[in-house]
Design an enzyme around this catalytic site. Structure first.
Site, PDB file in Angstrom:
ATOM      1  N   SER A 186       0.814  -1.209   0.000  1.00 42.08           N
ATOM      2  CA  SER A 186       0.000   0.000   0.000  1.00 42.08           C
ATOM      3  C   SER A 186       0.857   1.272   0.000  1.00 42.08           C
ATOM      4  CB  SER A 186      -0.928  -0.067   1.215  1.00 42.08           C
ATOM      5  OG  SER A 186      -1.933   0.876   1.102  1.00 42.08           O
ATOM      6  N   ASP A 358     -10.236  -5.391  -3.543  1.00 39.93           N
ATOM      7  CA  ASP A 358      -9.618  -4.348  -2.718  1.00 39.93           C
ATOM      8  C   ASP A 358     -10.395  -3.046  -2.917  1.00 39.93           C
ATOM      9  OD1 ASP A 358      -7.970  -2.403  -1.601  1.00 39.93           O
ATOM     10  OD2 ASP A 358      -6.125  -3.386  -2.271  1.00 39.93           O
ATOM     11  N   HIS A 390      -7.676  -5.631   0.577  1.00 44.04           N
ATOM     12  CA  HIS A 390      -6.442  -4.874   0.811  1.00 44.04           C
ATOM     13  C   HIS A 390      -5.514  -5.527   1.840  1.00 44.04           C
ATOM     14  CE1 HIS A 390      -4.208  -1.233   0.076  1.00 44.04           C
ATOM     15  NE2 HIS A 390      -4.044  -1.028   1.364  1.00 44.04           N
TER      16      HIS A 390
END
Ligand code: NAG
Ligand code: NAG
Ligand code: NAG
Length: 441
Positions: A186, A358, A390
């Site tokens: 991320s 996600d 995610h």
């Protein structure tokens, strides 16, 4: 004479009193839950304690950035098999967490599942970074994170420009190598892409870059955060007017969540909060580990960092931080608008892994924004998982098979190509690669 009738409080009075009363009741409720929270040793452990609990060696390194932040790095120098400690050709890998997270992400599952252990047992020298503002990045050589608002005047741009080079340099120096392999989850990927687009030296230091759910473009964000858009003006006001630079409600929330989520009855509620943020209910999420995750998420960041993220959603572009006035932007960037990052300047080989479920990093943001933007490099891997959200990339029960195992194989190939001699064997195979639920695009 006559007695005055006793005055009844007005309706407004009850309404006003309802707020403090509710507040007090909620606080009391939380205190009771905290007092009666079941003991769970893992929730109280910090990262080095967790690593030792599973029988791995661990080192802690304090890294000082050029602007004085002190970041704690964690290292698992080798796997549980002691014979590995003197292998000379162990690949060096740096694992970098995402927003509001910390190095615990890589060690929060048991050894067969968590990235750091799986890679250490595969023969790697594993480093885990932390960024300014989180639990392991709250110290500074001059500023006090508790009292100096100046400490919190940073966004991910500063993590890219100052934290990342400091972390990479320390790992290289200690491990005695010229380049390492990088895994970013991320925001951990975002800062690497951002810095690689500008830093020629860093390009030479990264042998391969594995981007997990890379949050580089977030225009198509879904779920809870999308619904909280109304809070953006409040957040901006907070950032420019408050003397408290940390995103305070978030830290308070962590204290509350850690005590509430320790109770079995709350596992369902707590994990549904997670799924509302990260993507729908995942079959790879181990619900019994909820208290462990909740005692580590929301590790801390600045209000300015979150403002920077909201700018990315609203602008539908990834720029440097917008100070909100032409004058201030001119002072910082010599341009009235913050410059857009040019990811075509990234030339390091990239491996991209993302999930179709996600909600933070959508399919569209990867396929029609990030991948085309990376036209200056070879994208070696593009792997889309049909049902990953995610967090499955760090906490998923099958991530070691689906994600870490292919990374290990790719890293070994790069290392083998570097070596002239074949006298040293690079690590051991962990799991056979599997394509069962993987859709390679
Ligand atoms: C590692 O090094 C030690 C001494 O330095 C040696 O006794 C041992 O046999 C070595 N182990 C392996 C697996 O090579
Ligand atoms: C879930 O976590 C528990 C311990 O917290 C562990 O015993 C169990 O094996 C895990 N389940 C899976 C499917 O990994
Ligand atoms: C990469 O794409 C950008 C636009 O997104 C374009 O300006 C640039 O010329 C492209 N570079 C290459 C090497 O194709």
């Amino acid at each position: 004479h006559h007695t005055r009738p006793s005055r009844k409080p007005s309706k407004g009075y009850y309404c006003i009193m309802a707020f403090p009363t509710t507040f007090v009741v909620i606080i009391l409720f939380m205190v009771i839950l905290a007092l009666f929270a079941p003991e769970n040793g893992e929730c109280r452990m910090n990262v080095p304690q967790t690593i030792r609990k599973w029988g791995y060696p661990v080192e802690t390194h304090n890294v000082i950035t050029e602007d004085g932040y002190v970041l704690e790095m964690h290292r698992i120098p080798h796997g549980r098999n002691k014979g590995m400690s003197n292998t000379t050709c162990r690949p060096v890998i740096l694992l970098q967490h995402g927003l509001e997270m910390d190095s615990s992400n890589w060690v929060d599952n048991p050894p067969e599942q968590a990235a750091a252990y799986v890679m250490a047992d595969a023969g790697f020298d594993v480093w885990m970074g932390n960024v300014r503002g989180n639990r392991y990045g709250r110290k500074h050589i001059k500023l006090d994170s508790g009292t100096d608002a100046k400490f919190w005047k940073f966004s991910w741009q500063d993590m890219a420009d100052r934290d990342l080079p400091a972390l990479v340099n320390r790992a290289l120096r200690e491990s005695g190598v010229d380049s390492l392999h990088y895994v970013g989850h991320s925001q951990g990927s975002l800062i690497m892409f951002a810095r690689l687009s500008e830093d020629e030296r860093l390009k030479k230091q990264i042998s391969s870059f594995h981007a997990l759910a890379p949050a580089v473009y977030v225009a198509n964000i879904k779920g809870l955060f999308r619904r909280f858009q109304f809070a953006i003006p409040m957040l901006r006001w907070w950032n420019s007017h408050s003397t408290i630079g940390e995103l305070v409600p978030v830290s308070l929330f962590r204290l509350a969540s850690a005590s509430i989520c320790a109770h079995t009855f709350s596992f369902g509620i707590c994990s549904s909060i997670l799924f509302n943020i990260a993507g729908p209910q995942s079959q790879y999420y181990n619900e019994t580990r909820t208290p462990v995750y909740f005692s580590h998420v929301l590790s801390g960041t600045s209000a300015r960092n979150v403002v920077h993220w909201t700018q990315m959603v609203i602008d539908r572009a990834t720029r440097k931080f917008d100070f909100g006035s032409r004058r201030k932007n001119m002072a910082a960037y010599k341009s009235p608008n913050p410059p857009i990052y040019d990811f075509s300047k990234v030339t390091v080989p990239v491996h991209i892994y993302w999930g179709a479920k996600d909600w933070l990093v959508s399919d569209e943001d990867i396929e029609s924004r990030l991948i085309p933007a990376l036209n200056g490099t070879r994208i070696e891997t593009r792997r889309k998982f049909a049902d990953y959200n995610h967090f499955d990339f760090v906490w998923g029960t099958t991530a070691s098979r689906d994600v870490y195992s292919p990374i290990i194989n790719d890293v070994k190939q790069v290392e083998a190509a570097k070596l002239e001699s074949t006298t040293c064997t690079i690590g051991l195979p962990v799991f056979p690669p599997s394509n069962e639920i993987i859709r390679v695009t």
